[in-house]
Design an enzyme around this catalytic site. Structure first.
Site, PDB file in Angstrom:
ATOM      1  N   ASP A   8     128.450   6.565 -30.749  1.00 31.68           N
ATOM      2  CA  ASP A   8     128.224   5.475 -29.814  1.00 31.68           C
ATOM      3  C   ASP A   8     128.427   4.180 -30.617  1.00 31.68           C
ATOM      4  OD1 ASP A   8     127.212   4.022 -27.534  1.00 31.68           O
ATOM      5  OD2 ASP A   8     125.311   3.845 -28.616  1.00 31.68           O
ATOM      6  N   LEU A   9     128.621   3.073 -29.933  1.00 31.66           N
ATOM      7  CA  LEU A   9     128.853   1.805 -30.656  1.00 31.66           C
ATOM      8  C   LEU A   9     127.595   0.930 -30.712  1.00 31.66           C
ATOM      9  CD1 LEU A   9     130.836  -0.324 -31.917  1.00 31.66           C
ATOM     10  CD2 LEU A   9     131.171  -1.160 -29.587  1.00 31.66           C
ATOM     11  N   ASP A  10     127.173   0.453 -29.517  1.00 31.23           N
ATOM     12  CA  ASP A  10     126.071  -0.517 -29.452  1.00 31.23           C
ATOM     13  C   ASP A  10     124.757   0.112 -29.908  1.00 31.23           C
ATOM     14  OD1 ASP A  10     127.659  -2.598 -28.271  1.00 31.23           O
ATOM     15  OD2 ASP A  10     127.572  -1.536 -26.371  1.00 31.23           O
ATOM     16  N   THR A  16     124.524  -4.659 -31.562  1.00 34.92           N
ATOM     17  CA  THR A  16     124.811  -5.382 -30.315  1.00 34.92           C
ATOM     18  C   THR A  16     123.839  -5.021 -29.194  1.00 34.92           C
ATOM     19  OG1 THR A  16     126.498  -3.707 -30.127  1.00 34.92           O
ATOM     20  CG2 THR A  16     127.260  -5.939 -30.599  1.00 34.92           C
ATOM     21  N   LYS A  44     119.887   0.827 -22.159  1.00 27.83           N
ATOM     22  CA  LYS A  44     120.763   1.195 -23.282  1.00 27.83           C
ATOM     23  C   LYS A  44     121.688   2.342 -22.868  1.00 27.83           C
ATOM     24  CE  LYS A  44     117.899  -0.387 -27.107  1.00 27.83           C
ATOM     25  NZ  LYS A  44     117.070   0.018 -28.265  1.00 27.83           N
ATOM     26  N   GLY A  45     122.948   2.209 -23.194  1.00 26.82           N
ATOM     27  CA  GLY A  45     123.920   3.253 -22.892  1.00 26.82           C
ATOM     28  C   GLY A  45     124.421   3.207 -21.444  1.00 26.82           C
ATOM     29  N   VAL A  46     123.807   2.360 -20.637  1.00 19.88           N
ATOM     30  CA  VAL A  46     124.125   2.291 -19.200  1.00 19.88           C
ATOM     31  C   VAL A  46     125.212   1.235 -18.976  1.00 19.88           C
ATOM     32  CG1 VAL A  46     123.093   1.684 -16.965  1.00 19.88           C
ATOM     33  CG2 VAL A  46     121.811   3.072 -18.598  1.00 19.88           C
ATOM     34  N   ARG A  48     127.650  -1.787 -17.437  1.00 18.53           N
ATOM     35  CA  ARG A  48     127.310  -3.163 -17.057  1.00 18.53           C
ATOM     36  C   ARG A  48     126.832  -3.212 -15.590  1.00 18.53           C
ATOM     37  NH1 ARG A  48     132.103  -7.192 -18.122  1.00 18.53           N
ATOM     38  NH2 ARG A  48     132.208  -5.841 -19.962  1.00 18.53           N
ATOM     39  N   SER A 113     131.706   5.240 -26.130  1.00 16.38           N
ATOM     40  CA  SER A 113     130.860   4.107 -25.740  1.00 16.38           C
ATOM     41  C   SER A 113     131.062   3.741 -24.281  1.00 16.38           C
ATOM     42  CB  SER A 113     131.226   2.903 -26.621  1.00 16.38           C
ATOM     43  OG  SER A 113     130.680   1.713 -26.096  1.00 16.38           O
ATOM     44  N   ALA A 114     130.008   3.230 -23.648  1.00 19.15           N
ATOM     45  CA  ALA A 114     130.106   2.762 -22.256  1.00 19.15           C
ATOM     46  C   ALA A 114     130.686   1.357 -22.182  1.00 19.15           C
ATOM     47  CB  ALA A 114     128.720   2.770 -21.619  1.00 19.15           C
ATOM     48  N   SER A 115     130.869   0.720 -23.342  1.00 14.65           N
ATOM     49  CA  SER A 115     131.235  -0.700 -23.344  1.00 14.65           C
ATOM     50  C   SER A 115     132.728  -0.949 -23.160  1.00 14.65           C
ATOM     51  CB  SER A 115     130.800  -1.336 -24.670  1.00 14.65           C
ATOM     52  OG  SER A 115     131.291  -2.656 -24.730  1.00 14.65           O
ATOM     53  N   LYS A 116     133.026  -1.914 -22.290  1.00 14.37           N
ATOM     54  CA  LYS A 116     134.414  -2.346 -22.125  1.00 14.37           C
ATOM     55  C   LYS A 116     134.817  -3.282 -23.250  1.00 14.37           C
ATOM     56  CE  LYS A 116     134.623  -1.620 -17.211  1.00 14.37           C
ATOM     57  NZ  LYS A 116     134.809  -2.088 -15.873  1.00 14.37           N
ATOM     58  N   ASN A 117     133.834  -3.756 -24.015  1.00 14.50           N
ATOM     59  CA  ASN A 117     134.114  -4.656 -25.142  1.00 14.50           C
ATOM     60  C   ASN A 117     134.309  -3.887 -26.459  1.00 14.50           C
ATOM     61  OD1 ASN A 117     133.726  -7.312 -23.804  1.00 14.50           O
ATOM     62  ND2 ASN A 117     131.635  -6.591 -23.503  1.00 14.50           N
ATOM     63  N   LYS A 144     127.137   7.496 -18.824  1.00  6.89           N
ATOM     64  CA  LYS A 144     126.050   8.261 -19.436  1.00  6.89           C
ATOM     65  C   LYS A 144     124.823   8.105 -18.524  1.00  6.89           C
ATOM     66  CE  LYS A 144     127.707   6.884 -24.035  1.00  6.89           C
ATOM     67  NZ  LYS A 144     127.464   6.071 -25.238  1.00  6.89           N
ATOM     68  N   GLU A 168     123.760   8.657 -31.339  1.00  8.85           N
ATOM     69  CA  GLU A 168     123.376   7.859 -30.166  1.00  8.85           C
ATOM     70  C   GLU A 168     122.039   7.162 -30.367  1.00  8.85           C
ATOM     71  OE1 GLU A 168     123.581   6.620 -27.260  1.00  8.85           O
ATOM     72  OE2 GLU A 168     125.554   7.280 -26.622  1.00  8.85           O
ATOM     73  N   ASP A 169     121.911   5.942 -29.824  1.00  7.30           N
ATOM     74  CA  ASP A 169     120.619   5.244 -29.882  1.00  7.30           C
ATOM     75  C   ASP A 169     119.925   5.204 -28.522  1.00  7.30           C
ATOM     76  OD1 ASP A 169     122.470   3.402 -28.728  1.00  7.30           O
ATOM     77  OD2 ASP A 169     121.018   1.800 -29.106  1.00  7.30           O
TER      78      ASP A 169
HETATM   79  C1  BG6 Z   1     126.625   0.319 -23.803  1.00 10.92           C
HETATM   80  C2  BG6 Z   1     125.361  -0.494 -24.001  1.00 10.92           C
HETATM   81  O1  BG6 Z   1     127.132   0.707 -25.040  1.00 10.92           O
HETATM   82  O2  BG6 Z   1     127.612  -0.450 -23.121  1.00 10.92           O
HETATM   83  C3  BG6 Z   1     124.864  -1.045 -22.672  1.00 10.92           C
HETATM   84  O3  BG6 Z   1     124.361   0.333 -24.575  1.00 10.92           O
HETATM   85  C4  BG6 Z   1     125.983  -1.828 -21.992  1.00 10.92           C
HETATM   86  O4  BG6 Z   1     123.746  -1.868 -22.914  1.00 10.92           O
HETATM   87  C5  BG6 Z   1     127.218  -0.950 -21.843  1.00 10.92           C
HETATM   88  O5  BG6 Z   1     125.560  -2.279 -20.707  1.00 10.92           O
HETATM   89  C6  BG6 Z   1     128.393  -1.689 -21.210  1.00 10.92           C
HETATM   90  O6  BG6 Z   1     128.815  -2.678 -22.113  1.00 10.92           O
HETATM   91  P1  BG6 Z   1     129.817  -3.857 -21.792  1.00 10.92           P
HETATM   92  O7  BG6 Z   1     130.116  -4.438 -23.165  1.00 10.92           O
HETATM   93  O8  BG6 Z   1     131.031  -3.258 -21.155  1.00 10.92           O
HETATM   94  O9  BG6 Z   1     129.101  -4.794 -20.883  1.00 10.92           O
HETATM   95 MG    MG Z   2     124.054   2.539 -27.757  1.00  6.87          MG
END
Ligand code: BG6
Ligand code: MG
Length: 217
Positions: A8-10, A16, A44-46, A48, A113-117, A144, A168-169
């Site tokens: 996982d990233l964040d 982050t 966390k992990g959820v 946006r 990771s769930a993050s688009k960033n 997730k 994973e955190d």
């Molecule tokens: C997960 C974070 O990795 O990514 C969540 O734990 C976050 O907190 C999710 O909402 C989506 O991230 P982003 O960067 O696309 O807003």
């Molecule tokens: Mg995380």
């Protein structure tokens, strides 16, 4: 035999998770709701979108689709002001050494990771090159705790799910790894991540033979 290592990233590779919390706390305040650190564990992990929906449910507030879109956009802008300050020094302690050791031993590495960033953050801290594949918020349809993100990662690494290890955190992420039939390594507090197969406060706590243990079990 090669194992698949999925990170996982964040909150695992970089801190982050705290920036997400700060940004969501502002959004919540705008809705007249105080987001506590305890409730934040559930974000966390959820994704946006699911995160804002949870905050709205907790606050007992409903908003128009237009306001929803504005609030997620503003949250991301606020979040990115923190991310833009990041560099190589923001990789969490012992993480880069661990990634390099896994790589040197010949095990493939994925980001899950769930993050688009995610790709932008990895590029900022100089770790983009180390991953064999990246599965992020742009490539999954189910968030997730659904195991999709990790199952796609395993497939892209060419490793069976039962031979993958997930770091994973988040509660949702550990649940996703377990649902995928993978070994879960929780990074954080034992009180929160008690469903993980292994739990460590951070990567500095891994004992020197932890990789051998993971690879031979
Ligand atoms: C997960 C974070 O990795 O990514 C969540 O734990 C976050 O907190 C999710 O909402 C989506 O991230 P982003 O960067 O696309 O807003
Ligand atoms: Mg995380």
């Amino acid at each position: 035999m090669s194992k698949g290592f999925i990170f996982d990233l964040d909150g695992v590779i970089v801190d982050t998770a705290h920036f997400h919390f700060l940004a969501w706390r502002k959004t919540a305040a705008e809705l007249g709701f105080e987001l506590t650190e305890t409730l934040n564990e559930q974000l966390k992990g959820v994704s946006r979108i699911d995160s804002l929906q949870k905050i709205l449910d907790w606050a007992g507030v409903s908003i128009s689709e237009e306001t929803f879109d504005r609030m997620t956009a503003e949250k991301n802008i606020d979040y990115l002001t923190h991310v833009n300050q990041m560099g190589h020094d923001d990789i969490l302690p012992s993480v880069e050494d661990f990634l390099k050791k896994v790589k040197t031993l010949g095990h493939p590495i994925a980001l899950g990771s769930a993050s688009k960033n995610a790709p932008a953050i990895l590029a900022k801290v100089g770790l983009l090159h180390i991953f064999d594949t990246i599965v992020d918020g742009n490539s999954v349809s189910k968030a997730k705790p659904d195991p999709e993100v990790f199952l796609i990662g395993a497939r892209q690494l060419g490793v069976l799910p039962e031979n993958c290890i997930v770091f994973e955190d988040s509660v949702a992420g550990v649940a996703a790894a377990n649902a995928a039939g993978m070994t879960s390594v929780g990074i954080g507090s034992e009180d929160v991540l008690d469903h993980a197969d292994f739990i460590f406060k951070d990567f500095t706590e891994f004992h020197p033979h932890f990789i051998d243990q993971l690879v031979t079990t």
